[in-house]
Design an enzyme around this catalytic site. Structure first.
Site, mmCIF file in Angstrom:
data_model
loop_
_atom_site.group_PDB
_atom_site.id
_atom_site.type_symbol
_atom_site.label_atom_id
_atom_site.label_comp_id
_atom_site.label_asym_id
_atom_site.label_seq_id
_atom_site.Cartn_x
_atom_site.Cartn_y
_atom_site.Cartn_z
ATOM 1 N N ARG A 52 0.763 -1.225 -0.139
ATOM 2 C CA ARG A 52 0.065 -0.059 0.091
ATOM 3 C C ARG A 52 0.885 1.205 -0.220
ATOM 4 N NH1 ARG A 52 -4.573 0.588 4.629
ATOM 5 N NH2 ARG A 52 -2.828 1.230 5.801
ATOM 6 N N LYS A 151 -2.685 7.090 1.331
ATOM 7 C CA LYS A 151 -2.501 7.360 2.780
ATOM 8 C C LYS A 151 -1.465 8.543 2.921
ATOM 9 C CE LYS A 151 -2.016 4.779 7.280
ATOM 10 N NZ LYS A 151 -3.427 5.373 7.680
ATOM 11 N N GLU A 184 -16.094 6.242 5.878
ATOM 12 C CA GLU A 184 -15.207 5.544 7.131
ATOM 13 C C GLU A 184 -15.022 6.559 8.158
ATOM 14 O OE1 GLU A 184 -11.155 5.008 5.811
ATOM 15 O OE2 GLU A 184 -11.172 6.794 4.515
#
Ligand code: PXG
Length: 285
Positions: A52, A151, A184
């Site tokens: 990721r 991220k 989320e």
């Protein structure tokens, strides 16, 4: 024992781990990160986090100056050097120092930082009785502005929603996406259970595709719990039988109240308990 920080190919004492004030990670939030857990001296789902990290890098046109294999070795080395059995790892890659302007062509030397430390978890009481959360008015970043799948070091979107929670004396907030559906929480993914079926917002709901989320989905499927990725509304949350959050820091944590409304019976439900137990076993394997 002083902390040893991995900084650009070297382990250095905390006091010597420094980056430039001209680093674009600081000046613009231009960089990426990962948050990982150490259980019994091993880094949990390390390969998934490294994958990721490199995907986030690719998305923001950042070339990490080491291979994924080197990053894996550096992470393990940092954990061992700090003698940690259980703990937390923060991997950070910044754009590096540059001029006072946005142009990435004027930056050089992306900084690779690995911090391994103790972790401060939510109080145990919340895992037993469930936590109270709220919905935030701050929506999650529009995927066509800055994809929540990256991220990035620019976490202001989530921080503003988290402030809404802490202003109300709560630890987490549910964020809607640009369509008004549930995305989320500020640092966790969300799951619901209704009539025995487990659901979570789909990957295209404007979420960070959590590694804990994916682990819980895997465990649910193995346990034959009916599961579906959905478009989730605030209404679905209010009428759910069970609700829980997942994240590297939070693990699996039950939610029993949202916006002052009781979820289900007001106690963590049976599927939440089952998945929490399965997750705890999984991390110790
Ligand atoms: N959504 C967001 C926005 C996150 O930041 C998650 C979901 C859960 O993803 P993982 O892959 O962890 O299951 C996150 C993760 C911290 C910290 O120190 C934050 C996260 C993870 C670990 C530590 O604030 N966020």
């Amino acid at each position: 024992m002083p902390k040893l920080i991995y900084l650009n190919n070297k382990l250095v004492p905390e006091e010597q781990a420094m980056v430039s004030v001209f680093d674009h990670g600081l000046l613009y939030g231009d960089g990426i990160f990962e948050g990982l857990r150490i259980y019994s001296k091993k880094v949990f789902l390390l390969k998934e986090h490294i994958d990721r990290l490199y995907e986030s890098a690719k998305a923001i046109r950042l070339v990490i100056p080491m291979t994924p294999e080197e990053m894996i070795n550096a992470t393990n080395e940092t954990v061992a050097a700090n003698g940690l059995t259980d703990g937390y790892i923060r991997l950070v890659v910044t754009r590096g120092a540059g001029g006072l302007g946005l142009d990435i062509r004027r930056t050089s030397n992306p900084q690779v930082i690995i911090i391994a430390d103790q972790i401060k978890m939510y109080p145990q009481e919340l895992y037993e009785n469930g936590m109270e959360i709220v919905t935030a008015s701050t929506i999650r970043n529009h995927p066509q502005a800055l994809s929540p799948r990256v991220k990035s070091l620019n976490y202001l979107n989530n921080i503003l929603a988290k402030i809404e929670a802490t202003d109300q004396g709560k630890e987490e907030a549910i964020m809607m996406n640009h369509k008004g559906d549930v995305a989320e929480c500020t640092g966790d993914n969300i799951f619901l259970v209704k009539n025995g079926k487990l659901t979570t917002p789909s990957k295209d709901s404007g979420i960070l595709e959590g590694i804990t989320r994916n682990a819980v989905i895997h465990l649910a499927k193995k346990a034959n719990i009916p599961f579906e990725e959905v478009t989730m509304t605030r209404h679905d949350v209010y009428i759910a039988d069970e609700c829980f959050l997942t994240g590297s820091a939070a693990e699996v944590i039950p939610v029993t109240k949202v916006d002052g409304r009781q979820i289900g019976t007001g106690k963590p439900g049976p599927i939440t308990h089952q998945l929490l137990d399965l997750f705890r076993k999984y991390v110790r394997e």
